[in-house]
Design a protein around this motif. Sequence first.
Motif, PDB file in Angstrom:
ATOM      1  N   VAL A   1     -12.398  -0.956   3.901  1.00 37.19           N
ATOM      2  CA  VAL A   1     -12.462  -1.623   2.599  1.00 37.19           C
ATOM      3  C   VAL A   1     -11.865  -3.031   2.678  1.00 37.19           C
ATOM      4  CG1 VAL A   1     -12.436   0.493   1.253  1.00 37.19           C
ATOM      5  CG2 VAL A   1     -10.270  -0.524   1.973  1.00 37.19           C
ATOM      6  N   PRO A   2     -12.243  -3.928   1.769  1.00 39.30           N
ATOM      7  CA  PRO A   2     -11.669  -5.283   1.749  1.00 39.30           C
ATOM      8  C   PRO A   2     -10.213  -5.259   1.281  1.00 39.30           C
ATOM      9  CG  PRO A   2     -13.124  -4.950  -0.127  1.00 39.30           C
ATOM     10  CD  PRO A   2     -13.278  -3.742   0.748  1.00 39.30           C
ATOM     11  N   PRO A   3      -9.518  -6.399   1.350  1.00 37.92           N
ATOM     12  CA  PRO A   3      -8.112  -6.435   0.914  1.00 37.92           C
ATOM     13  C   PRO A   3      -7.947  -6.059  -0.548  1.00 37.92           C
ATOM     14  CG  PRO A   3      -8.666  -8.405   2.170  1.00 37.92           C
ATOM     15  CD  PRO A   3      -9.959  -7.681   1.914  1.00 37.92           C
ATOM     16  N   ALA A   4      -6.765  -5.546  -0.875  1.00 44.73           N
ATOM     17  CA  ALA A   4      -6.462  -5.153  -2.256  1.00 44.73           C
ATOM     18  C   ALA A   4      -6.420  -6.385  -3.158  1.00 44.73           C
ATOM     19  CB  ALA A   4      -5.135  -4.415  -2.309  1.00 44.73           C
TER      20      ALA A   4
ATOM     21  N   CYS B   1      -1.234   4.907   8.130  1.00 45.24           N
ATOM     22  CA  CYS B   1      -1.786   4.353   9.374  1.00 45.24           C
ATOM     23  C   CYS B   1      -2.566   3.078   9.111  1.00 45.24           C
ATOM     24  CB  CYS B   1      -2.678   5.386  10.053  1.00 45.24           C
ATOM     25  SG  CYS B   1      -1.802   6.776  10.790  1.00 45.24           S
ATOM     26  N   THR B   2      -3.336   3.031   7.998  1.00 44.77           N
ATOM     27  CA  THR B   2      -4.080   1.801   7.684  1.00 44.77           C
ATOM     28  C   THR B   2      -3.140   0.626   7.464  1.00 44.77           C
ATOM     29  OG1 THR B   2      -4.137   2.210   5.284  1.00 44.77           O
ATOM     30  CG2 THR B   2      -5.901   3.173   6.607  1.00 44.77           C
ATOM     31  N   PHE B   3      -2.006   0.868   6.807  1.00 43.98           N
ATOM     32  CA  PHE B   3      -1.040  -0.202   6.560  1.00 43.98           C
ATOM     33  C   PHE B   3      -0.377  -0.655   7.863  1.00 43.98           C
ATOM     34  CE2 PHE B   3      -1.585   0.799   2.170  1.00 43.98           C
ATOM     35  CZ  PHE B   3      -1.129  -0.292   1.458  1.00 43.98           C
ATOM     36  N   LEU B   4       0.062   0.295   8.673  1.00 42.57           N
ATOM     37  CA  LEU B   4       0.764  -0.058   9.911  1.00 42.57           C
ATOM     38  C   LEU B   4      -0.162  -0.772  10.889  1.00 42.57           C
ATOM     39  CD1 LEU B   4       2.921   3.162  10.465  1.00 42.57           C
ATOM     40  CD2 LEU B   4       3.599   0.992   9.409  1.00 42.57           C
ATOM     41  N   ILE B   5      -1.397  -0.280  11.021  1.00 41.83           N
ATOM     42  CA  ILE B   5      -2.361  -0.935  11.907  1.00 41.83           C
ATOM     43  C   ILE B   5      -2.692  -2.333  11.397  1.00 41.83           C
ATOM     44  CG2 ILE B   5      -4.735  -0.830  12.769  1.00 41.83           C
ATOM     45  CD1 ILE B   5      -4.442   2.238  12.716  1.00 41.83           C
ATOM     46  N   GLY B   6      -2.869  -2.465  10.092  1.00 41.64           N
ATOM     47  CA  GLY B   6      -3.149  -3.786   9.517  1.00 41.64           C
ATOM     48  C   GLY B   6      -2.011  -4.766   9.748  1.00 41.64           C
ATOM     49  N   ILE B   7      -0.777  -4.293   9.627  1.00 42.45           N
ATOM     50  CA  ILE B   7       0.375  -5.167   9.882  1.00 42.45           C
ATOM     51  C   ILE B   7       0.378  -5.632  11.331  1.00 42.45           C
ATOM     52  CG2 ILE B   7       2.899  -5.209  10.042  1.00 42.45           C
ATOM     53  CD1 ILE B   7       2.961  -3.355   7.611  1.00 42.45           C
TER      54      ILE B   7
ATOM     55  N   LEU C   1      -0.572 -11.138   6.351  1.00 44.21           N
ATOM     56  CA  LEU C   1      -0.065  -9.781   6.581  1.00 44.21           C
ATOM     57  C   LEU C   1      -0.410  -8.853   5.417  1.00 44.21           C
ATOM     58  CD1 LEU C   1       3.448 -10.600   8.100  1.00 44.21           C
ATOM     59  CD2 LEU C   1       1.473  -9.671   9.308  1.00 44.21           C
ATOM     60  N   GLY C   2      -0.333  -9.380   4.193  1.00 45.18           N
ATOM     61  CA  GLY C   2      -0.682  -8.570   3.030  1.00 45.18           C
ATOM     62  C   GLY C   2      -2.158  -8.214   2.998  1.00 45.18           C
ATOM     63  N   CYS C   3      -3.038  -9.198   3.280  1.00 42.24           N
ATOM     64  CA  CYS C   3      -4.481  -8.950   3.262  1.00 42.24           C
ATOM     65  C   CYS C   3      -4.913  -8.021   4.390  1.00 42.24           C
ATOM     66  CB  CYS C   3      -5.239 -10.283   3.362  1.00 42.24           C
ATOM     67  SG  CYS C   3      -5.137 -11.306   1.880  1.00 42.24           S
ATOM     68  N   CYS C   4      -4.250  -8.100   5.531  1.00 45.62           N
ATOM     69  CA  CYS C   4      -4.608  -7.240   6.664  1.00 45.62           C
ATOM     70  C   CYS C   4      -4.100  -5.811   6.482  1.00 45.62           C
ATOM     71  CB  CYS C   4      -4.058  -7.819   7.965  1.00 45.62           C
ATOM     72  SG  CYS C   4      -4.878  -9.333   8.514  1.00 45.62           S
ATOM     73  N   SER C   5      -2.984  -5.642   5.811  1.00 45.69           N
ATOM     74  CA  SER C   5      -2.386  -4.307   5.697  1.00 45.69           C
ATOM     75  C   SER C   5      -2.873  -3.537   4.478  1.00 45.69           C
ATOM     76  CB  SER C   5      -0.859  -4.429   5.649  1.00 45.69           C
ATOM     77  OG  SER C   5      -0.443  -5.174   4.509  1.00 45.69           O
ATOM     78  N   ALA C   6      -2.962  -4.188   3.322  1.00 46.06           N
ATOM     79  CA  ALA C   6      -3.281  -3.497   2.063  1.00 46.06           C
ATOM     80  C   ALA C   6      -4.764  -3.615   1.756  1.00 46.06           C
ATOM     81  CB  ALA C   6      -2.449  -4.069   0.917  1.00 46.06           C
ATOM     82  N   GLY C   7      -5.454  -2.485   1.709  1.00 49.19           N
ATOM     83  CA  GLY C   7      -6.871  -2.472   1.371  1.00 49.19           C
ATOM     84  C   GLY C   7      -7.105  -1.981  -0.043  1.00 49.19           C
ATOM     85  N   ASN C   8      -8.325  -2.198  -0.521  1.00 51.74           N
ATOM     86  CA  ASN C   8      -8.713  -1.729  -1.856  1.00 51.74           C
ATOM     87  C   ASN C   8      -9.022  -0.236  -1.761  1.00 51.74           C
ATOM     88  OD1 ASN C   8      -9.883  -1.254  -4.379  1.00 51.74           O
ATOM     89  ND2 ASN C   8     -10.809  -3.274  -4.462  1.00 51.74           N
TER      90      ASN C   8
ATOM     91  N   SER D   1       5.561  -0.940  -1.857  1.00 48.75           N
ATOM     92  CA  SER D   1       6.736  -0.667  -1.037  1.00 48.75           C
ATOM     93  C   SER D   1       6.692  -1.373   0.311  1.00 48.75           C
ATOM     94  CB  SER D   1       6.886   0.844  -0.806  1.00 48.75           C
ATOM     95  OG  SER D   1       5.753   1.364  -0.149  1.00 48.75           O
ATOM     96  N   ILE D   2       5.488  -1.628   0.855  1.00 48.16           N
ATOM     97  CA  ILE D   2       5.370  -2.244   2.175  1.00 48.16           C
ATOM     98  C   ILE D   2       4.864  -3.682   2.062  1.00 48.16           C
ATOM     99  CG2 ILE D   2       4.232  -2.117   4.424  1.00 48.16           C
ATOM    100  CD1 ILE D   2       4.119   0.903   4.127  1.00 48.16           C
ATOM    101  N   ALA D   3       3.623  -3.847   1.574  1.00 47.54           N
ATOM    102  CA  ALA D   3       3.018  -5.185   1.533  1.00 47.54           C
ATOM    103  C   ALA D   3       3.811  -6.129   0.634  1.00 47.54           C
ATOM    104  CB  ALA D   3       1.572  -5.088   1.055  1.00 47.54           C
TER     105      ALA D   3
END
Length: 422
Positions: free
Chosen positions: A375-378, A81-87, A108-115, A162-164
């Motif tokens: 959390v901030p971006p990965a 859900c965090t990835f989909l909402i971030g996207i 899109l990567g920074c918004c979807s993938a968190g640390n 797999s996503i970001a």
Amino acid sequence: MEILNLLLISSVPVVKVLMITGLGAFLATKKIDILGAEARKHLNKIVFYVFNPALVSTNLSKTVTLESMMLLWFMPVNILCTFLIGICFGWILVKIVNPPVKLKGIVLGCCSAGNLGNLLLIIVPAICQEKGSPFGDPSVCERYGLSYASLSMALGAIFLWSIAYNIMRISFSNCTIGEPSDGPKSHMRSLYGENQNMVPSNNTESLLALDSHRTSEQLPEKLSEALLRFEDCTDKKDSIIVRLSHSLKMLSCKMQLKRLLTPSTIGVVVGFIIGIVPQFRTSMIGEGAPLHVIQDSAELLSEGAIPAVTLIMGGNLTKGVNPSHMPKTLILGVILVRYLFMPILGIFIVKGAIKLGLVHSDPLYQFILYIQYAVPPAVNIGTITQLFGCGENESSVILLWTYLLASISITLWSTIFLWLVA
């Protein structure tokens, strides 16, 4: 008074992170150069291949059982859900700001993938050790907190690669067109199967010729001879098998499936096996276990993971001070997505799951689910830009500003989350 106490509990771990991160940034400066680019590269390899897997496997093996696995099923759903909402939020931000093509994938990567791993491994044990923590006994809290954070780190790595990764790969496809074919960046792209993007999409014959030429060069002689024998065979069944095998290889190359099986993910699997299988658990877990020396050695290695990761994070953030043509509205948009919109929506999602009975009543587990939205971006977003040789400075600038503001954001949101679960 209770809110002030929770604010104090939330701020102390963040201050600890800031102090060690600042030390890492200081050691990475040109004047000191103890933790320069090469040093961080080698230290990062040790953390990636040794410290993190040891930390993940030891904590999971001590806490995970077959019954507890049934209670943790919602965490993969929550991370998805965090990835989909971030996207979704990242796509809206891209439509509003309309940045250059190469920046769209970074946003899109920074918004979807968190640390979802390293930062939780630092913050959660520190909160457990604070007086007045709502999570009970500090030693029990730390053991289970590290297990939840370890599982979060492994699942986050799977979703990231797999996503970001594939979203950014598609975005960067136009970034590589027209660049010279020699040099380290081009060689890196060749290793990861991205040089086919340098061919115009309408030139189908050239693309097929390039693909067959590259395949014949890379495959060993024995495998090439085997493929030729398959081509000469007139059996349609064999031909279908060969085509299916080739398609699966191409899909694996495109999605970088090997990256899903990171050492941390393997550590999770090992930890689950030791914790779930009674024979392994009784032989390795506990002071009276005959093979407890293996577990003790792994725990000794795992103690170096958290300080090393924090120092590396501080050193990597120094790359963001370089001048860059990043639009300020884009940086502000990423900050709002990660530190305002996603945590608010995350509260509704986790609260709804709790009311529906999808999440068990452990307050520490609920806190982990909440904080995954704040959390901030990965940091691996910067790694992905390095793989493609595109947008490195821009990603460093976004990471620098988001991590500078993370001290304020995580403190405030941790206070709110602690109040919700207390």
